[in-house]
Write an enzyme that holds these catalytic residues in place. Structure first.
Site, PDB file in Angstrom:
ATOM      1  CG  HIS A 160       6.404  10.091  -1.435  1.00 12.84           C
ATOM      2  ND1 HIS A 160       7.003  11.331  -1.449  1.00 12.84           N
ATOM      3  CD2 HIS A 160       6.075   9.821  -2.716  1.00 12.84           C
ATOM      4  CE1 HIS A 160       7.059  11.783  -2.687  1.00 12.84           C
ATOM      5  NE2 HIS A 160       6.505  10.894  -3.471  1.00 12.84           N
ATOM      6  CD  GLU A 210       3.040   4.348  -0.885  1.00 11.14           C
ATOM      7  OE1 GLU A 210       3.011   4.970  -1.966  1.00 11.14           O
ATOM      8  OE2 GLU A 210       2.231   3.456  -0.588  1.00 11.14           O
ATOM      9  CB  THR A 226      -0.668   3.680  -2.714  1.00 11.55           C
ATOM     10  OG1 THR A 226       0.385   4.635  -2.875  1.00 11.55           O
ATOM     11  CG2 THR A 226      -1.063   3.562  -1.265  1.00 11.55           C
ATOM     12  CB  CYS A 270      -4.371   4.808  -4.293  1.00  9.42           C
ATOM     13  SG  CYS A 270      -3.564   5.636  -5.658  1.00  9.42           S
ATOM     14  CB  SER A 297       6.472   4.432  -7.832  1.00  9.68           C
ATOM     15  OG  SER A 297       5.945   3.147  -7.915  1.00  9.68           O
ATOM     16  CB  SER A 308       3.635  13.502  -8.950  1.00  9.99           C
ATOM     17  OG  SER A 308       4.332  12.459  -9.591  1.00  9.99           O
TER      18      SER A 308
HETATM   19  S1  SF4 Z   1      -4.006   9.258  -4.319  1.00 14.37           S
HETATM   20 FE1  SF4 Z   1      -2.672   7.476  -4.712  1.00 14.37          FE
HETATM   21  S2  SF4 Z   1      -1.031   8.201  -6.071  1.00 14.37           S
HETATM   22 FE2  SF4 Z   1      -2.038   9.983  -5.184  1.00 14.37          FE
HETATM   23  S3  SF4 Z   1      -0.758  10.501  -3.419  1.00 14.37           S
HETATM   24 FE3  SF4 Z   1      -2.464   9.216  -2.696  1.00 14.37          FE
HETATM   25  S4  SF4 Z   1      -1.694   7.139  -2.728  1.00 14.37           S
HETATM   26 FE4  SF4 Z   1      -0.275   8.385  -3.964  1.00 14.37          FE
END
Ligand code: SF4
Length: 316
Positions: free
Chosen positions: A79, A131, A170, A200, A229, A273
């Site tokens: 994070h 994060e 993200t 993301c 999240s 995750s």
């Molecule tokens: S790819 Fe996206 S969801 Fe996965 S760890 Fe990175 S920012 Fe977080």
């Protein structure tokens, strides 16, 4: 006994993203390289199953750096962490490995760059999420203003309305974030931001897959942790896209079979995750209750992979 028929729509993509995969590899490689115990500041990724399996291999999870002895390696979670954390580790001469997802690091760099250019930063995120804490902690305390809702934008007190920039967490909902960005742009027309937002690829793809299948599903289950999240956002996206029953489950044992009585179709996905083994466990549980026809709903292909830090690729 004849089992009732059920079409199980399996979202693709679902589950592990490249950032989570890399973070877990970092802990495993650190354990191989330095032996146990290896300390991890905060849950490496928000999933109890993952954390418990790493704990069994010798990882010790703590919330703060001062809980780690200075002579053992420490890993920072995917994070991200405030700047003060690696600084403190360096001061204590600790060996540390930063498992911050490169896509989160990119947001950290963006925030620092805007601030160097004299812009005040606004962060769209959830208060207290690690994060958000990590990204806001890239700049001195009080420098980043947090907004969680469009209503927050109306009450924002800024230094100069023409010298502002925003970044986002993200793992937010694409639709909610678009509303907040629109409110920011309406009130501060000169605000600078990323091209779209910082959400993301993994968050985006998982939400799009849910949107595509939710209207056809009598129920939707998201495998994920209550503190994840991106998993919680998938439940909200499913409900908003028209699925009458959308629920988060950590494992098969959490399934509320009574609430699912009478369904003919189920959508299944998993947060970034959640490992595959838990998705398989949920599918197996459905096979015991229903005559399952499995259909994969593919809305995107993912080929993203992140390298682990060099220090772990070199011999001890
Ligand atoms: S790819 Fe996206 S969801 Fe996965 S760890 Fe990175 S920012 Fe977080």
């Amino acid at each position: 006994m004849t089992l009732p028929p059920l079409t199980l729509y399996l979202a693709a993509p679902r589950g592990f993203c490249a950032g989570v995969d890399r973070a877990i590899k970092i802990v495993e490689m650190a354990l191989q390289k330095w032996g146990a115990p290896v300390y991890v500041r905060h849950e490496i990724v928000h999933n109890k199953y993952v954390v418990d399996s790493l704990r069994e291999q010798g990882a010790v999870f703590v919330e703060e750096l001062d809980e780690c002895p200075p002579d053992r390696p420490v890993i920072f979670s995917a994070h991200g962490v405030p700047k003060a954390v690696p600084a403190e580790a360096a001061e204590r001469e600790m060996v540390y490995v930063d498992a911050t997802c490169p896509l989160v690091s990119k947001v950290h760099i963006e925030a620092a760059r805007h601030s160097e250019n004299g812009l005040q930063m606004v962060m769209i995120g959830h208060a207290g999420h690690p994060e958000t804490v990590g990204t806001m902690g890239q700049l001195p305390e009080g420098e980043v203003l947090l907004v969680e809702t469009p209503a927050d934008v109306a009450t924002l007190s800024v230094r100069d309305p023409d010298k502002l920039a925003f970044v986002t967490q993200t793992t937010l909902s694409l639709d909610d974030t678009a509303e907040i960005v629109a409110a920011l742009k309406a009130r501060f027309p000169n605000i600078v931001g990323p091209h779209k937002e910082d959400i993301c690829y993994a968050t985006t793809n998982r939400q799009e897959a849910v949107k595509a299948m939710a209207p056809d599903c009598d129920a939707l289950l998201v495998v994920g942790a209550p503190n994840s999240s991106n998993s919680k956002r998938l439940v909200e996206v499913g409900a908003r896209a028209g699925c009458r029953y959308a629920q988060l489950v950590q494992r098969a044992a959490d399934i509320d079979w009574r609430a699912l009585e009478g369904i003919r179709s189920l959508g299944l996905t998993a947060g970034a995750s959640a490992p595959d083994v838990l998705i398989e466990e949920v599918i197996d549980a459905f096979r015991q209750h229903y005559d399952v026809t499995l259909e994969t709903v593919t809305t995107a292909e993912e080929h993203v992979e992140f390298k682990v830090p060099r220090v772990l690729r070199e011999p001890a």
